[in-house]
Enzyme design. Structure first.
Site, PDB file in Angstrom:
ATOM      1  N   CYS A  84      17.173  60.336  39.039  1.00 16.68           N
ATOM      2  CA  CYS A  84      16.690  59.287  39.943  1.00 16.68           C
ATOM      3  C   CYS A  84      15.211  58.952  39.744  1.00 16.68           C
ATOM      4  O   CYS A  84      14.398  59.847  39.554  1.00 16.68           O
ATOM      5  CB  CYS A  84      16.867  59.710  41.390  1.00 16.68           C
ATOM      6  SG  CYS A  84      18.559  60.087  41.807  1.00 16.68           S
ATOM      7  N   ARG A 131      14.825  57.632  32.436  1.00 13.34           N
ATOM      8  CA  ARG A 131      15.170  58.886  33.112  1.00 13.34           C
ATOM      9  C   ARG A 131      16.682  59.033  33.269  1.00 13.34           C
ATOM     10  O   ARG A 131      17.167  60.139  33.492  1.00 13.34           O
ATOM     11  CB  ARG A 131      14.518  58.926  34.500  1.00 13.34           C
ATOM     12  CG  ARG A 131      13.015  58.951  34.455  1.00 13.34           C
ATOM     13  CD  ARG A 131      12.431  58.703  35.821  1.00 13.34           C
ATOM     14  NE  ARG A 131      12.641  59.805  36.720  1.00 13.34           N
ATOM     15  CZ  ARG A 131      11.825  60.843  36.863  1.00 13.34           C
ATOM     16  NH1 ARG A 131      10.739  60.906  36.150  1.00 13.34           N
ATOM     17  NH2 ARG A 131      12.092  61.804  37.724  1.00 13.34           N
ATOM     18  N   TRP A 188      20.887  58.392  39.989  1.00 14.48           N
ATOM     19  CA  TRP A 188      21.770  59.166  39.118  1.00 14.48           C
ATOM     20  C   TRP A 188      22.637  59.976  40.079  1.00 14.48           C
ATOM     21  O   TRP A 188      22.147  60.877  40.749  1.00 14.48           O
ATOM     22  CB  TRP A 188      20.942  60.079  38.220  1.00 14.48           C
ATOM     23  CG  TRP A 188      21.715  60.800  37.165  1.00 14.48           C
ATOM     24  CD1 TRP A 188      22.031  60.334  35.919  1.00 14.48           C
ATOM     25  CD2 TRP A 188      22.262  62.115  37.245  1.00 14.48           C
ATOM     26  NE1 TRP A 188      22.735  61.277  35.234  1.00 14.48           N
ATOM     27  CE2 TRP A 188      22.897  62.381  36.020  1.00 14.48           C
ATOM     28  CE3 TRP A 188      22.287  63.092  38.245  1.00 14.48           C
ATOM     29  CZ2 TRP A 188      23.544  63.588  35.758  1.00 14.48           C
ATOM     30  CZ3 TRP A 188      22.933  64.288  37.980  1.00 14.48           C
ATOM     31  CH2 TRP A 188      23.550  64.526  36.751  1.00 14.48           C
ATOM     32  N   ASN A 223      14.618  61.196  45.657  1.00 18.95           N
ATOM     33  CA  ASN A 223      14.988  61.900  44.428  1.00 18.95           C
ATOM     34  C   ASN A 223      15.048  63.381  44.785  1.00 18.95           C
ATOM     35  O   ASN A 223      14.105  63.901  45.369  1.00 18.95           O
ATOM     36  CB  ASN A 223      13.922  61.634  43.353  1.00 18.95           C
ATOM     37  CG  ASN A 223      14.134  62.459  42.101  1.00 18.95           C
ATOM     38  OD1 ASN A 223      15.195  63.044  41.901  1.00 18.95           O
ATOM     39  ND2 ASN A 223      13.124  62.501  41.251  1.00 18.95           N
ATOM     40  N   GLY A 224      16.159  64.036  44.453  1.00 23.75           N
ATOM     41  CA  GLY A 224      16.307  65.458  44.772  1.00 23.75           C
ATOM     42  C   GLY A 224      17.629  65.688  45.487  1.00 23.75           C
ATOM     43  O   GLY A 224      18.500  64.812  45.493  1.00 23.75           O
ATOM     44  N   GLU A 260      21.795  72.567  18.016  1.00 20.04           N
ATOM     45  CA  GLU A 260      21.040  71.369  18.375  1.00 20.04           C
ATOM     46  C   GLU A 260      21.724  70.115  17.801  1.00 20.04           C
ATOM     47  O   GLU A 260      21.857  69.098  18.492  1.00 20.04           O
ATOM     48  CB  GLU A 260      19.598  71.509  17.869  1.00 20.04           C
ATOM     49  CG  GLU A 260      18.720  70.292  18.033  1.00 20.04           C
ATOM     50  CD  GLU A 260      18.579  69.772  19.458  1.00 20.04           C
ATOM     51  OE1 GLU A 260      19.007  70.461  20.401  1.00 20.04           O
ATOM     52  OE2 GLU A 260      18.082  68.651  19.618  1.00 20.04           O
ATOM     53  N   LYS A 306      23.238  66.917  19.921  1.00 10.58           N
ATOM     54  CA  LYS A 306      22.833  65.522  19.672  1.00 10.58           C
ATOM     55  C   LYS A 306      24.072  64.648  19.548  1.00 10.58           C
ATOM     56  O   LYS A 306      24.140  63.573  20.124  1.00 10.58           O
ATOM     57  CB  LYS A 306      22.024  65.382  18.366  1.00 10.58           C
ATOM     58  CG  LYS A 306      20.605  65.831  18.353  1.00 10.58           C
ATOM     59  CD  LYS A 306      19.633  65.052  19.175  1.00 10.58           C
ATOM     60  CE  LYS A 306      19.584  65.521  20.579  1.00 10.58           C
ATOM     61  NZ  LYS A 306      18.738  66.585  20.979  1.00 10.58           N
ATOM     62  N   GLU A 310      25.910  64.165  22.941  1.00 12.90           N
ATOM     63  CA  GLU A 310      25.162  63.345  23.895  1.00 12.90           C
ATOM     64  C   GLU A 310      25.314  61.861  23.640  1.00 12.90           C
ATOM     65  O   GLU A 310      25.534  61.094  24.569  1.00 12.90           O
ATOM     66  CB  GLU A 310      23.655  63.636  23.756  1.00 12.90           C
ATOM     67  CG  GLU A 310      23.197  64.910  24.339  1.00 12.90           C
ATOM     68  CD  GLU A 310      21.680  65.023  24.185  1.00 12.90           C
ATOM     69  OE1 GLU A 310      21.219  65.297  23.061  1.00 12.90           O
ATOM     70  OE2 GLU A 310      20.969  64.817  25.168  1.00 12.90           O
ATOM     71  N   HIS A 319      37.420  84.927  13.825  1.00 12.73           N
ATOM     72  CA  HIS A 319      37.763  85.721  15.002  1.00 12.73           C
ATOM     73  C   HIS A 319      38.456  84.891  16.074  1.00 12.73           C
ATOM     74  O   HIS A 319      38.532  85.308  17.221  1.00 12.73           O
ATOM     75  CB  HIS A 319      36.502  86.402  15.559  1.00 12.73           C
ATOM     76  CG  HIS A 319      35.888  87.344  14.568  1.00 12.73           C
ATOM     77  ND1 HIS A 319      36.464  88.547  14.231  1.00 12.73           N
ATOM     78  CD2 HIS A 319      34.778  87.235  13.797  1.00 12.73           C
ATOM     79  CE1 HIS A 319      35.726  89.145  13.307  1.00 12.73           C
ATOM     80  NE2 HIS A 319      34.704  88.360  13.029  1.00 12.73           N
ATOM     81  N   LYS A 336      16.987  61.791  31.547  1.00 18.35           N
ATOM     82  CA  LYS A 336      15.921  62.327  30.696  1.00 18.35           C
ATOM     83  C   LYS A 336      15.173  63.452  31.402  1.00 18.35           C
ATOM     84  O   LYS A 336      14.713  64.392  30.767  1.00 18.35           O
ATOM     85  CB  LYS A 336      14.949  61.190  30.359  1.00 18.35           C
ATOM     86  CG  LYS A 336      13.851  61.567  29.406  1.00 18.35           C
ATOM     87  CD  LYS A 336      14.382  61.706  28.003  1.00 18.35           C
ATOM     88  CE  LYS A 336      13.357  62.221  27.029  1.00 18.35           C
ATOM     89  NZ  LYS A 336      13.985  62.824  25.838  1.00 18.35           N
TER      90      LYS A 336
END
Ligand code: F6R
Length: 596
Positions: free
Chosen positions: A2, A27, A73, A97-98, A467, A471, A474, A490, A591
């Site tokens: 947010c 964000r 968000w 926000n929160g 990583e 990527k 996402e 295994h 973000k």
């Protein structure tokens, strides 16, 4: 996550709010809204989806000198207009926000007092509670009202508030979610981060936890525990605020390309001053914490510090670390890695380890962020603002700092010479360019239509593949899994057949024959293989081992991981582009992850 914007001033608030929201888009969000005073009434406009949808509903001819805006968000309740902010109850309108953790309890109390709710959000409950305190307070003393609310609210919040009967004041309060106040000439902004107003003001204030801000067109009061306090004014550093996409179609591609020139910058900043970096060998225990990409950087850090420093290092995912049993004390160093410096899970770990008197060192990109302000020492990664949600240059900047910390110890333990080290780092920008400009077309055609892609490697290459896999997930929405190549047999090898595909990294020289054996086991089952390996091996690796190959320049082991991740960033980017994905703003992602 947010984003909050607020404006009070001589100019029309409407374009200011929209411009601010656009700057906060990076964000991550799924709906947006604004509320503003128009002829002494508060108007609210909201929209699901992109800010452009919201813009279409706004009549910019209307004049307003005070307003608040929000990109949401979703946390509590679906992505609907009803759940998007601003929320209004009684005389109060807010953006938040929160997460208000005790909202269910407060909701019950408020319902008993006659309040009813339209949305599924915790924010509407916060709004109703502020209204409840407002109605109880005969003088409508906002400082008292908001103090009472803060004493009741449990959780994290940055809240901007406008009040129907007070059309000339903007109120803010905060705990554990970021909020900054920008001071212009006859105008004041509030926002989740300074990028929302950096080109409009020269000074800003970082609101601290449990502080209230009361703002007018040209005055601000910051209040803590009922007392006015003189805040520290900070100067905007415009050098760090450039978010221009230049000629690139996406920020992500721009940021991938930027890595080469950033190395040059980091070389001037750090390479000539290696011995000024902290000596971390004096601690008995070293823990590294981070989330997502920052966690992966920490994992690379572990390999490098163990190799060059001969010290044991353990790495933890912050959301786990914050609740696990800790065996740390004043002889422990906790290294905290974060691009945004606002990640709620990471921030909470710092508060926790400080109770054990452990020392903290931040490897942080965003200056003056909450994490940067909470740790004892900070090394800034100087990657500049990273706009694309998928982290690229911030990751390589974190690896760069870890490599510096490691070779600082390596100079003593491994007899590395400064001349040799400097030569290596000076070659790195050119090598990155070479890797960026390789031909990825065949490889993209091979990979883009798979629903699952395995990422395999051994030792430090395995971490790089973690990583790379993140990527891809996402931004292309393809499922992928990273795995140590030796672990396949295994269990996971049962999935492998003609319809599966694996990208394999083999750059750790002593382990390459082992990884090649694992590749052969996959080839025998028909799995397609994309191999990423060192360019000095072109004659020794049999063509039968791979369907496509990228030859990566061989460099010293302390910088090899920086180079190795570049093809993985490009592979993810190219695949996402071919699949028509929204690369810079992937669905559901934020973000700056400011909630738990
Ligand atoms: C991945 C990504 C995330 C972040 C993670 C931590 O591309 O961006 O996995 O790395 O959310 O964020 P910071 O580094 O801001 O603490």
């Amino acid at each position: 996550m947010c984003g909050i914007i607020g404006y009070i001033g001589k100019n029309n608030a409407l374009p200011k709010l929209i411009e601010g929201l656009k700057k906060l888009e990076y964000r991550g969000y799924d709906s947006a809204g604004i509320a503003y005073f128009h002829k002494n009434n508060i108007k609210i406009i909201k929209s699901v989806g992109r800010i452009q949808e919201l813009e279409k509903k706004i009549c910019f001819k209307e004049q307003s000198q005070l307003g608040i805006g929000h990109t949401r968000w979703a946390t509590h309740g679906k992505v609907t207009e009803k759940n998007s902010h601003p929320h209004q109850v009684g005389k109060i309108t807010i953006v938040h926000n929160g997460i208000l953790e005790n909202y269910q309890d407060l909701k019950k109390i408020l319902q008993e007092k006659g309040y009813s709710f339209k949305s599924d959000t915790d924010t509407e409950v916060a709004c109703a509670y502020i209204d409840y305190e407002y109605q109880k307070n005969p003088l409508h003393n906002m400082s008292e009202i908001l103090k009472n609310c803060m004493n009741t609210f449990i959780g994290s919040y940055a809240i901007a508030i406008i009040v129907e009967e007070i059309p000339n004041q903007l109120f803010v309060m905060k705990k554990d979610s970021p909020l900054v106040i920008g001071l212009g000439t006859n105008e004041i902004y509030v926002a989740s981060d300074i990028s929302a107003f950096a080109d409009k003001v020269s000074n800003y204030i970082i609101l601290e936890d449990m502080e209230i801000g009361i703002l007018t067109t040209n005055e601000y009061q910051i209040i803590k525990n009922g007392k006015r306090k003189m805040p520290t004014l900070k100067k905007i550093d415009t050098k760090n605020q450039s978010s221009d996409k230049k000629q690139f179609p996406h920020y992500m591609l721009k940021e991938i390309y930027e890595q080469s020139e950033k190395i040059q910058l980091w070389n001037t900043k750090y390479l000539n001053h290696i011995m000024e970096l902290p000596d971390i060998s004096k601690y008995k225990k070293i823990h590294i914490i981070g989330c997502g990409t920052a966690y992966h950087a920490g994992m690379i850090g572990k390999y490098l510090l163990e190799e060059y420093g001969n010290i044991e290092v353990n790495v933890f995912i912050a959301s786990e670390y914050r609740y696990q049993k800790l065996f740390i004390d004043q002889n422990t160093l906790v290294i905290v890695v974060s691009q945004s410096g606002e990640t709620a899970d990471t921030l909470s770990c710092i508060k926790r380890v400080q109770q054990y008197k452990a020392h903290t060192l931040g490897i942080i990109n965003t200056e003056d962020s909450s994490i940067a302000r909470s740790v004892e020492k900070v090394i800034y990664t100087k990657a500049g603002q990273e706009v694309a949600v998928a982290s690229t240059k911030a990751y390589t900047s974190q690896l760069y700092i870890f490599s510096m910390l490691a070779i600082r110890l390596g100079i003593i333990n491994h007899n590395l010479t400064l001349a040799e080290i400097k030569n290596t780092y000076h070659q790195l920008p050119q090598k990155i360019k070479e890797v960026i400009h390789k031909n990825y077309d065949n490889l993209t055609s091979l990979l883009w239509n798979y629903n699952n892609i395995f990422y395999l490697g051994r030792n430090i290459d395995y971490v790089t593949m973690m990583e790379g896999s993140l990527k891809l997930k996402e931004i292309s929405y393809i499922h992928s899994e990273a795995m140590p190549a030796g672990e396949l047999k295994h269990g996971t090898i049962s999935l492998m057949n003609e319809e599966t595909c694996a990208i394999v990294m083999a750059t750790k020289e002593e382990l390459i024959p082992k990884t090649i054996s694992n590749i052969k086991e996959l080839k025998a089952r028909g799995t397609k293989i994309v191999l990423l390996t060192l360019d000095n091996l072109t004659n020794s690796i049999e063509k039968e081992c791979y369907d496509e190959v990228i030859w990566i320049p061989k460099m010293a082991p302390y910088v090899q991981p920086i180079l190795n991740v570049i093809p993985l960033q490009i592979i993810a980017y190219n695949i996402a582009k071919k699949r028509g994905c929204d690369i810079d703003k992937p669905r559901n992602l934020a973000k700056s992850v400011t909630v738990e």
